[in-house]
Design a protein around this motif. Sequence first.
Motif, PDB file in Angstrom:
ATOM      1  N   HIS A 274       3.025  -3.504   6.947  1.00 57.81           N
ATOM      2  CA  HIS A 274       1.948  -2.546   6.639  1.00 57.81           C
ATOM      3  C   HIS A 274       1.840  -1.452   7.699  1.00 57.81           C
ATOM      4  O   HIS A 274       2.462  -1.519   8.748  1.00 57.81           O
ATOM      5  N   ASP A 275       0.969  -0.459   7.405  1.00 57.91           N
ATOM      6  CA  ASP A 275       0.517   0.528   8.391  1.00 57.91           C
ATOM      7  C   ASP A 275      -0.994   0.381   8.551  1.00 57.91           C
ATOM      8  O   ASP A 275      -1.689   0.078   7.586  1.00 57.91           O
TER       9      ASP A 275
ATOM     10  N   HIS B  96       0.872  -1.171   0.000  1.00 56.72           N
ATOM     11  CA  HIS B  96       0.000   0.000   0.000  1.00 56.72           C
ATOM     12  C   HIS B  96       0.910   1.222   0.000  1.00 56.72           C
ATOM     13  O   HIS B  96       1.716   1.406   0.917  1.00 56.72           O
TER      14      HIS B  96
ATOM     15  N   ARG C 121      -3.021   4.351  -1.364  1.00 62.78           N
ATOM     16  CA  ARG C 121      -3.026   2.938  -1.004  1.00 62.78           C
ATOM     17  C   ARG C 121      -2.891   2.063  -2.261  1.00 62.78           C
ATOM     18  O   ARG C 121      -2.133   1.116  -2.305  1.00 62.78           O
TER      19      ARG C 121
ATOM     20  N   GLU D 154       1.715   3.472   2.995  1.00 64.42           N
ATOM     21  CA  GLU D 154       2.110   2.810   4.243  1.00 64.42           C
ATOM     22  C   GLU D 154       3.623   2.629   4.236  1.00 64.42           C
ATOM     23  O   GLU D 154       4.149   1.593   3.844  1.00 64.42           O
TER      24      GLU D 154
END
Length: 385
Positions: free
Chosen positions: A160-161, A72, A121, A75
């Motif tokens: 990820h975030d 993403h 994203r 992120e």
Amino acid sequence: MDIKSILAHYSAFEEKTLSNRFFKHKDIIRLITRLSLEFNVEQLGISVKGKSINAIKWGKGETKVMLWSQMHGDEATGTMALFDLFNFLQKENEIVNLLNESCELLIIPMVNPDGAEMFTRRNAQQIDINRDFLQTVTPEAKILRQARENFNPHFGFNLHDQTTLWSVDGTLKPATLSYLAPAFDKAVSINDVRKNAMLVIADIYQDLNELLPQQIGLFDDEYEPRAFGDNFQNAGTSTILIEAGGYHNDPEKQKIRQYYFASILSGLASIAQKSYTSQRIEHYLSIPKNTKQIFHILIHNVILNGIDVSVGINYDECPNSDGCSTYKTYSIQDIGDLSFCEAYATYEAKNHTLKGEIAFNKLANFSLVMDSVTLVSFENGNLIE
Ligand SMILES: [Zn+2]
């Protein structure tokens, strides 16, 4: 592993050229080109817009570990932590020697360079790469899927975030980090592959919970048949999801990134030393779950229609067209008894006059004022500072 003393020397291996979330493909290519000769760089393919996606191999051990970040584009924390890791691996110390002897790492930083360019994203085809495992219509998903098939790793780190609105159940603190051993079926079963991921996470949690007490949660484990983590787990790679969330006064995630790096290093050390084999699954299951009990802004004692209420306000963060900054749009997310909630910023509005309107699910467009001093003010969703 004494992760605390390693972090005490963080500035010695921090990748200082990545200092906010908005770095681009060209910035990481510059860093990859400078890696020492023990790193083997291979271009795996190109993104929709022709940017290279690269794998970096390091280590001569038997246990294969694949790490990938920024599927993403917005992120970026995992990518920053990976470049800290590259610097760390070029230092002389016992842990580096252990990792080098025990593991072979395959690292793919920034799987979605086109998304990173726009700080979105999705990729340039507007598709969420992490929902494209089955159809594999994006070149980025194809590259990632193929990389796992070719390398066939024992372990995977899916970086990820998450939203800053996750909190840790029972603590009212932001979930600064979340971990998960993704499910490989709808029944959320546990086999040896998933179990090993859980045991490594239990080791990571033990290390990190000392540094970040009450700020680590377990991510939701619902099965997502289109996601990479779930499918890699199913394919036999013990997959560990790490999510960077929120931390007070850290909008560019420079503090979180240190803990993120520490999580990766702790996990790699657990794998290299095989210490996870003496962990217990109960320790994984005892990690508190993520929940949503924090707001970006919470205002107590607002008189609304004659009653005393609390107002919970959150923002949506959208990229500006330059892809190098964002704007925030605030809206009213809850009204009523929010005494069991927390926020990144809290205001006490007793004896203040409401100017404008507070309406549920609508943009924030009001001020709270007392004696011509403004407590907080919004105009059509913008916070006036
Ligand atoms: Zn993500």
